[in-house]
Design a protein around this motif. Structure first.
Motif, PDB file in Angstrom:
ATOM      1  N   LYS A 147       0.872  -1.421   0.042  1.00  0.00           N
ATOM      2  CA  LYS A 147      -0.186  -0.013   0.002  1.00  0.00           C
ATOM      3  C   LYS A 147       0.954   1.313  -0.051  1.00  0.00           C
ATOM      4  O   LYS A 147       0.318   2.227  -0.378  1.00  0.00           O
ATOM      5  CB  LYS A 147      -0.788   0.063   1.322  1.00  0.00           C
ATOM      6  N   THR A 167      -4.519 -10.740  -5.884  1.00  0.00           N
ATOM      7  CA  THR A 167      -5.353 -10.952  -4.934  1.00  0.00           C
ATOM      8  C   THR A 167      -6.867 -10.417  -5.370  1.00  0.00           C
ATOM      9  O   THR A 167      -7.798 -11.299  -5.361  1.00  0.00           O
ATOM     10  CB  THR A 167      -5.088 -10.648  -3.436  1.00  0.00           C
ATOM     11  N   LYS A 168      -6.892  -9.123  -5.782  1.00  0.00           N
ATOM     12  CA  LYS A 168      -8.382  -8.592  -6.182  1.00  0.00           C
ATOM     13  C   LYS A 168      -8.876  -9.479  -7.463  1.00  0.00           C
ATOM     14  O   LYS A 168      -9.992  -9.565  -7.503  1.00  0.00           O
ATOM     15  CB  LYS A 168      -8.030  -7.021  -6.168  1.00  0.00           C
ATOM     16  N   THR A 180     -12.807 -17.556  -1.633  1.00  0.00           N
ATOM     17  CA  THR A 180     -12.299 -16.016  -1.396  1.00  0.00           C
ATOM     18  C   THR A 180     -10.962 -16.205  -1.391  1.00  0.00           C
ATOM     19  O   THR A 180     -10.005 -17.172  -1.466  1.00  0.00           O
ATOM     20  CB  THR A 180     -12.792 -15.632   0.041  1.00  0.00           C
ATOM     21  N   ASN A 182      -7.986 -13.265  -0.327  1.00  0.00           N
ATOM     22  CA  ASN A 182      -7.644 -12.000   0.531  1.00  0.00           C
ATOM     23  C   ASN A 182      -6.203 -11.942   0.826  1.00  0.00           C
ATOM     24  O   ASN A 182      -5.744 -12.602   0.690  1.00  0.00           O
ATOM     25  CB  ASN A 182      -8.390 -11.945   1.859  1.00  0.00           C
ATOM     26  N   VAL A 247     -16.118 -12.237   2.790  1.00  0.00           N
ATOM     27  CA  VAL A 247     -14.936 -11.068   2.840  1.00  0.00           C
ATOM     28  C   VAL A 247     -14.116 -11.805   1.581  1.00  0.00           C
ATOM     29  O   VAL A 247     -13.402 -13.024   1.690  1.00  0.00           O
ATOM     30  CB  VAL A 247     -14.183 -11.402   4.096  1.00  0.00           C
ATOM     31  N   THR A 248     -13.955 -11.042   0.556  1.00  0.00           N
ATOM     32  CA  THR A 248     -13.033 -11.404  -0.589  1.00  0.00           C
ATOM     33  C   THR A 248     -12.525 -10.302  -1.506  1.00  0.00           C
ATOM     34  O   THR A 248     -13.095  -9.162  -1.371  1.00  0.00           O
ATOM     35  CB  THR A 248     -13.739 -12.393  -1.549  1.00  0.00           C
ATOM     36  N   ALA A 250     -10.138  -8.424  -0.305  1.00  0.00           N
ATOM     37  CA  ALA A 250      -9.586  -7.327   0.632  1.00  0.00           C
ATOM     38  C   ALA A 250      -8.202  -7.398   1.024  1.00  0.00           C
ATOM     39  O   ALA A 250      -7.662  -8.553   0.841  1.00  0.00           O
ATOM     40  CB  ALA A 250     -10.465  -7.380   1.994  1.00  0.00           C
ATOM     41  N   ASN A 251      -7.676  -6.359   1.527  1.00  0.00           N
ATOM     42  CA  ASN A 251      -6.221  -6.369   1.965  1.00  0.00           C
ATOM     43  C   ASN A 251      -6.188  -5.733   3.326  1.00  0.00           C
ATOM     44  O   ASN A 251      -6.385  -4.756   3.462  1.00  0.00           O
ATOM     45  CB  ASN A 251      -5.631  -5.226   0.749  1.00  0.00           C
ATOM     46  N   TRP A 252      -6.001  -6.860   4.180  1.00  0.00           N
ATOM     47  CA  TRP A 252      -6.208  -6.370   5.659  1.00  0.00           C
ATOM     48  C   TRP A 252      -4.938  -5.652   6.482  1.00  0.00           C
ATOM     49  O   TRP A 252      -3.664  -6.545   6.154  1.00  0.00           O
ATOM     50  CB  TRP A 252      -6.465  -7.449   6.421  1.00  0.00           C
TER      51      TRP A 252
END
Length: 261
Positions: A147, A167-168, A180, A182, A247-248, A250-252
């Protein structure tokens, strides 16, 4: 034991975050495929320890993830032993720190192959089985560097931004198949990967070890604390639950507030 009967493959899991993932998943009943390098006796001890957590089976692959053919052998080993991989955690990675004009070409190639391309190869081989089962979890260890950027880490930052996009993309492709995808993006976690980059950073920035830790590693984390491998593994465990089925893509962030600034 909500993962009893499922199989998880975690790359780069002989130490650090990867081993924490393996322990968390095994404790919930999953069969485990660990992968990575290290002392053979230490790895065997960890493999046996995983089997004591809840009785599930654990096997080890020494596949060199920079070689697609070795990844294929590892995935076949998992399929032969367990039928296929239900949970894939792409965690393996390495780092190198140098100014771009001095960055060794072989280090660039290594980091892109291990940190990014390997995730493509494991995923393309795991997805058919997941589609057949109508259930799957694909998780990538990204980084706060997926990020944000830091100087002197061109290959690593490039690879981690790539993992975020990968991932997306696969999350969208697999959204109607019960699978999913993530990413988890830790800040600085006290692992061998972080510890081993301190000498290069000292050289690149002309700093002492203490200054690198305080003014480089923890400078960007408002909590001024390292993330623990267990904290990262807890996020992965949640993503494997049925409650996380929506939840898919996503970048936690698990970075002490680093990317909030």
């Amino acid at each position: 034991m909500f993962l009893k009967g499922k199989t998880a493959l975690v790359t780069g899991s002989t130490s650090g975050i990867g081993l924490a993932y393996a322990k968390a998943l095994a404790a919930e009943g999953a069969n485990i495929v660990i992968n990575g390098f290290g002392d053979a006796d230490d790895i065997e001890a960890e493999r046996k320890a995983l089997e004591t957590l809840n009785g599930a089976k654990a096997i080890y692959s020494d596949a060199d993830l920079t070689k697609p053919e070795k990844i294929e052998e590892m995935m076949k080993q998992a399929a032969d032993e367990f039928g296929g991989v239900d949970i894939l955690i792409n965690n393996a990675g390495t780092q190198h720190v140098d100014p771009v004009e001095e960055f060794p070409v072989e280090k660039w190639d290594l980091i892109i192959a291990l940190n990014l391309s390997a995730a493509f190869h494991t995923t393309r081989l795991a997805v058919p089985y997941m589609k057949e089962k109508g259930w799957g979890r694909i998780i990538a260890t990204a980084s706060a560097h997926s990020k944000a950027a830091s100087p002197f880490k061109t290959a690593y930052v490039t690879a981690k931004h790539g993992i975020a996009g990968f991932t997306k993309t696969i999350a969208l492709e697999l959204a109607q198949h019960g699978i999913t995808a993530n990413a988890i993006s830790p800040g600085y976690v006290w692992t061998p990967l972080v510890e081993n980059q301190i000498p290069d950073t000292m050289k690149a920035r002309n700093m002492s070890r203490e200054d690198v830790i305080e003014k480089v590693l923890l400078e960007g984390q408002p909590t001024k604390e390292f993330v623990t491998p267990e904290q990262v593994a807890a996020i992965a465990l949640f993503l494997c639950r049925d409650e996380a089925a929506q939840v898919t893509g996503a970048n936690w962030s698990v970075d002490g507030g680093w990317t909030a600034e």
